[in-house]
Design an enzyme around this catalytic site. Structure first.
Site, short mmCIF file in Angstrom:
data_model
loop_
_atom_site.label_atom_id
_atom_site.label_comp_id
_atom_site.label_asym_id
_atom_site.label_seq_id
_atom_site.Cartn_x
_atom_site.Cartn_y
_atom_site.Cartn_z
N LYS A 118 -10.91 -2.71 -2.61
CA LYS A 118 -11.84 -1.57 -2.63
C LYS A 118 -11.20 -0.34 -3.23
CE LYS A 118 -13.20 -2.35 2.06
NZ LYS A 118 -11.91 -2.50 2.68
N LYS A 139 -4.61 -8.64 -6.02
CA LYS A 139 -5.88 -8.99 -5.37
C LYS A 139 -6.94 -7.92 -5.66
CE LYS A 139 -5.93 -7.02 -0.78
NZ LYS A 139 -7.27 -6.80 -0.26
N LYS A 168 0.83 -1.22 0.00
CA LYS A 168 0.00 0.00 0.00
C LYS A 168 0.86 1.26 0.00
CE LYS A 168 -4.27 -1.82 1.88
NZ LYS A 168 -5.18 -1.93 3.00
#
Ligand code: AQP
Length: 322
Positions: free
Chosen positions: A191, A188, A107
């Protein structure tokens, strides 16, 4: 019956991977807690109005799944013990172990202004879990490392200060623990992926779901077969369909083997549409009755506090703050 805790971040609209990997495995057992982990959402950039709306819609989804009856549904920031315990655990966590967290690496990758919160949030997650003395944490595969860190922290704490925490186990489904992006089956489904076609949202219309599945990246060749290494796109669709309709992957693959990708995708789309529609409709109905959501969250907050408060006191006693 094992007592469970799990959480979901209101970082956006909930996507199908969240549902297949986690939510569908959350059981409404008495003594289990399911949490909208809003404080975690602040670890990445956010818009206040969007966050507020996402907290409501995520709570409505948990309620639609029946988790507010039997088990408890609450919002993390409503129970201040989470943030307080997190500070204690921040002082027991090690820079080295947090640096090894793959979520932080992925991230934070390529971002100039990564927050300190993104680095330390696994310790807030450890606090979320350890406050409730649970045996199990049902999560998708991407959160396994964080549950393992939670176990390490609990064991470290217990060996230094005495047996305060229950050491929990991750509970991870055998199929569907890592649903992949529809645009890039090496990543993956997420959201926060900016590409809307990479993810199916639980709020998507039937037409949007059909379009996204029909344009999902597949693999070379035309045979439908389960082979995650050689055919990751097709294998991802097979896993999605199998978990939602309950039919084994092999049976689905055999049915579509020689029918080509078009027919296969139409079949998968139909399965996803049928699974998502009732959830979407229930959430919409619940959102029109904000008082009902408030009541569930208030009951959940009170129940959570009844466990979290004495546990935090035990921690404070053990470490010498009380
Ligand atoms: N693609 C996925 N496949 C299976 N399980 C998944 N989960 C998330 N993505 C997948 C599981 O969903 C639960 C809630 O996740 P989260 O909200 O805590 O955050 P996350 O793991 O970081 O999920 P996202 O959707 O990718 O959110 P953003 O974009 O905000 O980072 C967890 O149990 C997780 O394993």
């Amino acid at each position: 019956m094992a007592k469970a805790f799990s959480g979901i971040q209101p970082t956006g609209q909930i996507q199908l991977g969240n549902y297949i990997g986690a939510l569908r495995n959350w059981r409404p057992d008495p003594g289990s807690y399911y949490c909208v982990v809003d404080l975690h959402s602040l670890s990445q950039t956010w818009e206040p109005a969007e966050l507020r709306a996402n907290i409501r819609s995520t709570a409505a989804l948990l309620q639609a799944l029946g988790l507010g009856e039997g088990s408890h549904v609450f919002v993390q920031s409503h129970v201040h013990e989470h943030a307080e315990l997190a500070w204690v655990l921040n002082c027991l966590g090690r820079m080295g172990e947090l640096s090894r967290m793959t979520q932080f690496k992925s991230k934070g990758r390529g971002k100039a202004d990564v927050s300190v919160g993104l680095f330390t949030y696994p310790l807030l997650m450890a606090s979320d879990i350890l406050l409730y003395s649970v045996q199990e944490v049902p999560v998708g595969e991407d959160q396994k490392q964080h549950v393992e860190l939670t176990r390490d922290i609990a064991e470290r704490f217990n060996s230094r200060f005495g047996p305060v925490f229950t050491v929990p186990q991750p509970r991870i489904a055998e199929v569907g623990a890592r649903v992949m992006s529809l645009r890039n089956p090496a990543e993956k489904m997420s959201k926060s992926d900016p590409d809307p076609n990479s993810k199916i949202l639980l709020s998507d219309s039937d037409e949007a779901i059909q379009k996204k599945i029909m344009t999902a990246v597949t693999d070379s060749g035309r045979e439908v077969a389960y082979d995650p290494a050689e055919k990751p796109g097709v294998s991802n669709l097979l896993e999605i369909a199998s978990t939602l309709c309950g039919e084994p992957i092999e049976a689905l693959a055999a049915r579509y083997r020689d029918q080509g990708y078009g027919a296969f995708k139409r079949g998968v789309a139909e399965i996803v549409v049928e699974a998502v529609r009732p959830l979407r409709e229930q959430v919409k109905e619940l959102l029109s009755d904000p008082a009902a959501i408030e009541r569930t969250l208030e009951e959940g907050r009170a129940a959570a506090e009844r466990e979290a408060r004495p546990m935090l006191d035990r921690v404070k006693q053990a470490v010498g703050l009380l």
